[in-house]
Enzyme design. Structure first.
Site, PDB file in Angstrom:
ATOM      1  NE  ARG A 138      -2.713   0.591   3.495  1.00  0.00           N
ATOM      2  CZ  ARG A 138      -1.995   1.072   4.514  1.00  0.00           C
ATOM      3  NH1 ARG A 138      -1.436   2.265   4.432  1.00  0.00           N
ATOM      4  NH2 ARG A 138      -1.839   0.356   5.609  1.00  0.00           N
ATOM      5  CE1 TYR A 158     -14.240  11.754 -17.317  1.00  0.00           C
ATOM      6  CE2 TYR A 158     -13.107  11.968 -15.219  1.00  0.00           C
ATOM      7  CZ  TYR A 158     -13.928  11.256 -16.070  1.00  0.00           C
ATOM      8  OH  TYR A 158     -14.446  10.062 -15.668  1.00  0.00           O
ATOM      9  CG  ASP A 213      -6.192  15.593 -17.050  1.00  0.00           C
ATOM     10  OD1 ASP A 213      -5.500  14.867 -17.783  1.00  0.00           O
ATOM     11  OD2 ASP A 213      -7.241  15.221 -16.496  1.00  0.00           O
ATOM     12  CE  LYS A 262      -9.869   7.639 -19.552  1.00  0.00           C
ATOM     13  NZ  LYS A 262     -11.094   6.850 -19.591  1.00  0.00           N
TER      14      LYS A 262
HETATM   15  C1  LIG Z   1      -8.947  13.868 -19.256  1.00  0.00           C
HETATM   16  C2  LIG Z   1      -9.273  12.892 -18.175  1.00  0.00           C
HETATM   17  N1  LIG Z   1      -8.726  13.049 -16.962  1.00  0.00           N
HETATM   18  C3  LIG Z   1      -9.001  12.189 -15.947  1.00  0.00           C
HETATM   19  C4  LIG Z   1      -9.844  11.116 -16.130  1.00  0.00           C
HETATM   20  C5  LIG Z   1     -10.119  10.175 -14.990  1.00  0.00           C
HETATM   21  O1  LIG Z   1      -9.378   9.011 -15.174  1.00  0.00           O
HETATM   22  P1  LIG Z   1      -9.770   7.580 -14.597  1.00  0.00           P
HETATM   23  O2  LIG Z   1     -10.950   7.100 -15.375  1.00  0.00           O
HETATM   24  O3  LIG Z   1      -8.536   6.773 -14.791  1.00  0.00           O
HETATM   25  O4  LIG Z   1     -10.106   7.791 -13.155  1.00  0.00           O
HETATM   26  C6  LIG Z   1     -10.431  10.896 -17.383  1.00  0.00           C
HETATM   27  C7  LIG Z   1     -11.368   9.785 -17.585  1.00  0.00           C
HETATM   28  O5  LIG Z   1     -12.025   9.658 -18.603  1.00  0.00           O
HETATM   29  C8  LIG Z   1     -10.140  11.818 -18.432  1.00  0.00           C
HETATM   30  O6  LIG Z   1     -10.682  11.677 -19.659  1.00  0.00           O
END
Ligand SMILES: Cc1ncc(COP(=O)(O)O)c(C=O)c1O
Length: 396
Positions: free
Chosen positions: A39, A92, A164, A189
């Protein structure tokens, strides 16, 4: 077994998967082993963290169980009751939900701004602002934020800037090189790339923040599993090749969509008439990624019919896979975003997001063409400009 001399694990070409939850201490106070409990840290997760750090010329990243766990870890490490965060409004949906429904309950306030205008970001910074959080390109409108200028603003105000970078990955955009303090990833992704492993990561050169992130992760129990880290490390090996192909395919599909009479809008930073074309060239390195969005005429019923006829594109809440994917943001990824914020950030009911995979671009265009023909009919296109453009860009 891992410690047995001559077992060959130290010579494995592929870093081994160490699933063990715990590590033996030879005596009380034995500090010779780097790991005690998975962990807190784990050799397979370490391996991925080093690779992600190296991609941005940074110390090892901190990996979390998902992209949203990474964002939660970052907010927990940097923000407390009374603090404020400035956030790009085109973002997002899960990030919006996290701030509005979870962190707001703990006294963290936020202001959503149109981050394509750096001045709006500057104006939203107040005395209690502790973080500027951007997503560029934004999901799903592909709106860009000028990371360089906003980082300069953040530095002047003493506020760290996080980006991000899930859609482009370090291969196509390097937020830290552009001046940002923190890169945020859903590795689920493009970095994994095969739709097999959930994961998230924070990359930064701020060693104090790295320590705090590890402390938060240990305390909240949000580390990535060794198995997912192992799968994700495999994805990294083909990341540049995949992103090159994703980008080439997406550009061809975007140009083709642009020439279709039933398509009213196409958002892709690689298009010559993309409104932020110069900024895209300044921020991105050799490609604009595999994600684009577009609007269809005829409302939701025509769009629903269109989706039914697609064969190569799968309807999912996901991007970044080797397969081509389609998403309807209003009813799927951005369903939890309030209507007014969705509209303000350009997410209309007719908007669709495509994640272009590694298939042959001609097959993808063929699939889209057949589905459009089934809904809108073949009808001759009498716009000579569009016809010429289509002929010039459609692959043989
Ligand atoms: C641009 C972006 N950031 C963060 C996330 C969140 O990621 P996760 O699904 O791995 O929690 C996503 C999910 O679709 C995303 O498209």
């Amino acid at each position: 077994v891992a410690q047995a001399p001559g077992c060959g694990l130290d010579r494995a070409l592929v870093a081994p998967l160490v699933q063990s939850t715990t590590f033996v201490q030879h005596e009380l106070g034995d500090g010779s082993c780097q790991h005690a409990y998975s962990r807190v840290s784990n050799p397979t997760v370490d391996h991925l963290e080093s690779a992600l750090g190296l991609l941005e010329d940074a110390p090892p990243a901190v990996c979390f169980s998902s992209g949203l766990a990474a964002e939660s870890g970052l907010f927990t490490a940097l923000l407390g009751a009374g603090d404020h965060v400035v956030v790009g409004q085109a973002i997002y949906g899960g990030t919006v939900r996290l701030l509005r429904e979870i962190f707001a309950r703990f006294g963290v306030s936020h202001t959503f701004v149109d981050s394509s205008d750096p001045l709006q970001v500057a104006r939203a910074i107040g005395r209690s602002t502790r973080l500027i959080f951007l997503e560029s390109p934004a999901n799903p409108t592909m709106l860009l934020s000028d990371i360089q200028e906003i980082s300069w603003i953040g530095r002047g105000a003493g506020v760290p800037v996080a980006v991000d970078n899930t859609f482009l990955t370090p291969v196509l955009q390097q937020p830290l090189e552009l001046g940002a303090d923190i890169s945020v990833y859903s590795t689920t992704k493009f970095i994994d790339g095969h739709s097999l492993a959930l994961g998230g990561a924070i990359v930064t050169r701020d060693t104090d923040l790295l320590d705090r992130l590890r402390f938060v992760r240990k305390s909240c129990g949000t580390i990535q599993t060794p198995y997912n880290a192992w799968l994700t490390s495999r994805g990294i090996k083909t990341l540049p090749l995949r992103l090159q192909r994703h980008s080439e395919n997406a550009l061809r599909v975007a140009r083709w969509l642009k020439a279709q009479p039933c398509v009213t809008v196409v958002n892709y930073p690689g298009l010559d008439d993309f409104p932020q074309r110069d900024l895209a060239e300044r921020l991105h390195r050799g490609g604009h990624g595999g994600v684009l969005s577009f609007e269809l005429e005829g409302g939701l019923s025509a769009a629903t019919e269109f989706l039914r006829h697609l064969q190569l594109f799968s309807l999912v809440e996901h991007v970044g896979s080797v397969e081509s994917l389609v998403t309807h943001p209003v009813t799927m990824t951005h369903a939890d975003v309030p209507d007014e914020q969705r509209l303000a950030s350009g997410i209309t009911p007719g908007l669709f997001r495509l994640s272009i995979g590694l298939e042959d671009a001609a097959d993808l265009i063929d699939d889209l063409a057949r589905a459009m023909e089934a809904v809108w009919g073949a009808g001759p296109d009498d716009n000579p400009h569009r016809v010429l453009q289509a002929l010039a860009t459609v692959p043989p």
